[in-house]
Design a protein around this motif. Sequence first.
Motif, PDB file in Angstrom:
ATOM      1  N   ARG A  38       0.861  -1.364   0.046  1.00  0.00           N
ATOM      2  CA  ARG A  38      -0.014  -0.157  -0.054  1.00  0.00           C
ATOM      3  C   ARG A  38       0.962   1.188   0.028  1.00  0.00           C
ATOM      4  N   ASP A  41       2.050   1.711  -3.527  1.00  0.00           N
ATOM      5  CA  ASP A  41       1.092   2.174  -4.294  1.00  0.00           C
ATOM      6  C   ASP A  41       0.932   3.626  -4.112  1.00  0.00           C
ATOM      7  N   TYR A  42       0.962   4.073  -2.901  1.00  0.00           N
ATOM      8  CA  TYR A  42       0.781   5.522  -2.472  1.00  0.00           C
ATOM      9  C   TYR A  42       1.842   6.222  -3.121  1.00  0.00           C
ATOM     10  N   ALA A  45       0.956   6.770  -6.631  1.00  0.00           N
ATOM     11  CA  ALA A  45      -0.026   7.558  -6.874  1.00  0.00           C
ATOM     12  C   ALA A  45       0.161   9.164  -6.551  1.00  0.00           C
ATOM     13  N   ALA A  46       0.908   9.202  -5.453  1.00  0.00           N
ATOM     14  CA  ALA A  46       1.139  10.781  -4.850  1.00  0.00           C
ATOM     15  C   ALA A  46       2.361  11.197  -5.668  1.00  0.00           C
ATOM     16  N   MET A  47       3.318  10.363  -6.147  1.00  0.00           N
ATOM     17  CA  MET A  47       4.664  10.818  -6.852  1.00  0.00           C
ATOM     18  C   MET A  47       5.384  11.174  -5.537  1.00  0.00           C
ATOM     19  N   ASP A  48       5.252  10.532  -4.645  1.00  0.00           N
ATOM     20  CA  ASP A  48       6.291  10.892  -3.596  1.00  0.00           C
ATOM     21  C   ASP A  48       7.117   9.761  -3.221  1.00  0.00           C
TER      22      ASP A  48
END
Lengths: 157, 122
Positions: A38, A41-42, A45-48
């Motif tokens: 997760r 994936d984050y 998704a957040a480009m971090d």
Amino acid sequence: MSAHSSPLPAPRGIPSGAGGSKVGDSLPGFALLVTQDRVNDYARAAMDFNPIHIDAEFAAKTQFGRRIAHGMLTLAFVTEMMALAFPDTWHAGGRLKVRFKAPVFPGETVTISGEITSITDSAEGPVAECRVGLKRPDGEEAVTGQAWALLGPRQWR
Amino acid sequence: MPGHKFGPYEIAFSREDAARYSAAVGGDGSPDYGGMMPPMAVVAAGLSRLIADLGLGAGTVHAGQEVQFRRAVSVGERITAHGELKSNSIRGDARFATVATEFRDAAGHAVANASSTVIVQA
């Protein structure tokens, strides 16, 4: 929330509308397993891509000794609760202020909760001030703070 | 130096991006945002780029966050994030930096505001 989550007990005093919410009502919290998948994936998704979240070798050399979840990921769980509680108003006028007090490590199941602490009038209508937070499995507060939302025609059930 | 401006950063989530974000932060019981973005997605994307540009180095961690959502953002809508360094100081063995960010739509209207405090071990 997901296959990894389980609902908390039903909120007390379930309101039927704007006039039904009252101080002391619990928000629709939930528990959720934070996996490294997760977190990865984050990151995408957040480009971090801060390595403290995704690079085990790098994270081992930090003060935490291992990878930690993004603060913004844990905060996203809190805002999901707010969006469930105030579906008509959270996205337009919702406000929050939190502190990140402790890291969340992948593999931990966290508990997200909140409660209405006051209701005040404003030019736009009644505003609920809520205590919000996210706790680690041992009960330590990882995220804590306040959130505010207008009481719209619908709240959670 | 406080007052330093960052960005603007252009942010636009495709339908696939929005689905990826929603899957990462929620699941089956998540709110139904319809054709709108989960509100924190836009803020998170802007902050990621801004904090990277702060140049504090790897290992930066979040200490505090304030957000105000002014209106919902549609999937695919172009938003720009405008950042400003508000403070930058060393306390003990850690550097603290606070940045304020305004997220604006194509007409220049604010859709969200954020203030983020980050820490990096000095």
